[in-house]
Every structure is written in C-alpha cells, then in structure tokens.
Write a protein that holds these residues in place. Structure first.
Motif, PDB file in Angstrom:
ATOM      1  N   TYR A   1      34.969   8.753  39.297  1.00 36.57           N
ATOM      2  CA  TYR A   1      34.367   9.765  38.414  1.00 36.57           C
ATOM      3  C   TYR A   1      35.436  10.290  37.477  1.00 36.57           C
ATOM      4  O   TYR A   1      36.506  10.699  37.912  1.00 36.57           O
ATOM      5  CB  TYR A   1      33.766  10.914  39.230  1.00 36.57           C
ATOM      6  CG  TYR A   1      33.291  12.055  38.362  1.00 36.57           C
ATOM      7  CD1 TYR A   1      32.227  11.882  37.490  1.00 36.57           C
ATOM      8  CD2 TYR A   1      33.914  13.290  38.412  1.00 36.57           C
ATOM      9  CE1 TYR A   1      31.789  12.918  36.687  1.00 36.57           C
ATOM     10  CE2 TYR A   1      33.480  14.335  37.609  1.00 36.57           C
ATOM     11  CZ  TYR A   1      32.423  14.144  36.747  1.00 36.57           C
ATOM     12  OH  TYR A   1      31.998  15.167  35.951  1.00 36.57           O
ATOM     13  N   GLN A   2      35.147  10.271  36.175  1.00 38.90           N
ATOM     14  CA  GLN A   2      36.069  10.798  35.175  1.00 38.90           C
ATOM     15  C   GLN A   2      35.446  12.019  34.529  1.00 38.90           C
ATOM     16  O   GLN A   2      34.458  11.918  33.799  1.00 38.90           O
ATOM     17  CB  GLN A   2      36.389   9.731  34.132  1.00 38.90           C
ATOM     18  CG  GLN A   2      37.133   8.566  34.725  1.00 38.90           C
ATOM     19  CD  GLN A   2      37.410   7.484  33.710  1.00 38.90           C
ATOM     20  OE1 GLN A   2      36.862   7.473  32.620  1.00 38.90           O
ATOM     21  NE2 GLN A   2      38.279   6.567  34.082  1.00 38.90           N
ATOM     22  N   LYS A   3      36.038  13.163  34.810  1.00 43.60           N
ATOM     23  CA  LYS A   3      35.483  14.437  34.362  1.00 43.60           C
ATOM     24  C   LYS A   3      35.532  14.585  32.841  1.00 43.60           C
ATOM     25  O   LYS A   3      34.618  15.126  32.238  1.00 43.60           O
ATOM     26  CB  LYS A   3      36.261  15.574  35.031  1.00 43.60           C
ATOM     27  CG  LYS A   3      35.681  16.931  34.786  1.00 43.60           C
ATOM     28  CD  LYS A   3      36.434  17.981  35.572  1.00 43.60           C
ATOM     29  CE  LYS A   3      35.831  19.337  35.358  1.00 43.60           C
ATOM     30  NZ  LYS A   3      36.519  20.368  36.112  1.00 43.60           N
ATOM     31  N   GLU A   4      36.622  14.093  32.215  1.00 44.62           N
ATOM     32  CA  GLU A   4      36.768  14.287  30.771  1.00 44.62           C
ATOM     33  C   GLU A   4      35.730  13.534  29.961  1.00 44.62           C
ATOM     34  O   GLU A   4      35.380  13.940  28.868  1.00 44.62           O
ATOM     35  CB  GLU A   4      38.181  13.899  30.299  1.00 44.62           C
ATOM     36  CG  GLU A   4      38.574  12.464  30.583  1.00 44.62           C
ATOM     37  CD  GLU A   4      39.177  12.258  31.953  1.00 44.62           C
ATOM     38  OE1 GLU A   4      39.449  11.090  32.291  1.00 44.62           O
ATOM     39  OE2 GLU A   4      39.368  13.235  32.691  1.00 44.62           O
ATOM     40  N   GLY A   5      35.193  12.444  30.467  1.00 43.71           N
ATOM     41  CA  GLY A   5      34.174  11.702  29.733  1.00 43.71           C
ATOM     42  C   GLY A   5      32.786  11.861  30.302  1.00 43.71           C
ATOM     43  O   GLY A   5      31.829  11.319  29.770  1.00 43.71           O
ATOM     44  N   ASP A   6      32.659  12.597  31.375  1.00 36.16           N
ATOM     45  CA  ASP A   6      31.392  12.736  32.110  1.00 36.16           C
ATOM     46  C   ASP A   6      30.785  11.372  32.419  1.00 36.16           C
ATOM     47  O   ASP A   6      29.617  11.113  32.156  1.00 36.16           O
ATOM     48  CB  ASP A   6      30.398  13.591  31.328  1.00 36.16           C
ATOM     49  CG  ASP A   6      30.434  15.044  31.758  1.00 36.16           C
ATOM     50  OD1 ASP A   6      31.023  15.320  32.816  1.00 36.16           O
ATOM     51  OD2 ASP A   6      29.871  15.893  31.042  1.00 36.16           O
ATOM     52  N   ILE A   7      31.597  10.496  33.010  1.00 38.12           N
ATOM     53  CA  ILE A   7      31.131   9.160  33.359  1.00 38.12           C
ATOM     54  C   ILE A   7      31.573   8.793  34.770  1.00 38.12           C
ATOM     55  O   ILE A   7      32.519   9.368  35.301  1.00 38.12           O
ATOM     56  CB  ILE A   7      31.650   8.082  32.379  1.00 38.12           C
ATOM     57  CG1 ILE A   7      33.175   8.035  32.385  1.00 38.12           C
ATOM     58  CG2 ILE A   7      31.100   8.276  30.996  1.00 38.12           C
ATOM     59  CD1 ILE A   7      33.766   6.863  31.632  1.00 38.12           C
TER      60      ILE A   7
END
Length: 147
Positions: A67-73
């Motif tokens: 999960y990558q918070k900065e890209g919401d992906i």
C-alpha cells in the motif's frame, strides 16, 4: 404515600415485560449479515482452498502486496517466474458486505497490478487475491488499513 408489596411486584413485572418486549422488537430490526452468502458450498470446497494456499507458499518469490499512501494505490507485484497470470482481487469489508469490491487482474509490463483506493472508505479491509499462473491456482490474503 406508601406502596404495598403487591403494587411493587406488579410494577416490577410490568417494567420487566416492557423491557423484554422492547429488546425483542429492537433485535428483529437489526440487520444481520453472514460473512458469505453460500457458506455451505465454501465449506465443502475448503480443501481446494488449502491447496491454493500451499501452492502460494511453495513459490520462490511470493506475491507482494504494497500500500502506497502518497498515491492512494495498492501495488500487487506478481512473481516473474510465472508468465500467464489471471484472476481476481476481492476487497472484503467485514463491517458491511455491500462495500465489497471485486476487480479482475490485468498486469502491466512490470508484472504488476495497480489498484486505486481513492473511492474506498477509510478503515479495515481484507485483500483476497485468488489467481492462476501457468495453470496453477494460488491464493493470498492480507489486511489493509486505510487511514
């Protein structure tokens, strides 16, 4: 004014009956969802589910879910030794079955599948990846906490 014992018992039983009737009414108004609708069929096919999990454990490189918070992906990085990947990703919400979302896996040139999480509600999700690679079934599940 004094209340005699007969009146006290009557008031107690009437209060008790009113409370019980209120609890019965409120319990019938509660929406109760099962975890899955066809739980009996799922139980009968549980051995094949265990086989898919064991196939996943025997991989040289495991499926990575990031999960990558900065890209919401959410990035799904599939093992490169497996060529033909097909399957589905279920985002399971235990608190509300109406929010469950099912996606079909389509890999990019980096052998990854990218899933946007912008439209999802914040909270706890369970990611269930049911996929097939080179005619072998696999399964992996993990938790995702969306802030």
């Amino acid at each position: 004014m004094r209340i005699n014992w007969g009146t006290g018992i009557t008031v107690f039983y009437l209060t008790f009956m009113a409370t019980m009737l209120l609890m019965v009414y409120r319990s019938t108004q509660q929406d109760i969802n099962l975890v899955v609708d066809n739980y009996y069929e799922k139980d009968l096919s549980y051995q094949s589910h265990l086989d898919r999990i064991n196939n996943t454990r025997s991989l040289k490189t495991d499926l990575k879910i990031d999960y990558q918070k900065e890209g919401d992906i959410v990035r799904f990085i599939f093992p490169e030794e497996i060529e033909k990947v097909a399957g589905e990703v279920l985002l399971y919400r235990a608190s509300d079955a109406k929010q469950d979302v099912l996606y079909q896996i389509s890999l990019d040139q980096n052998h990854e599948y990218i899933l946007p999480t912008v439209d999802l509600q914040k909270g706890n999700w369970k990611i269930k990846v049911d996929w097939t690679g080179d005619q072998t079934p696999f399964y992996k599940e993990t938790n995702l906490q969306l802030p």
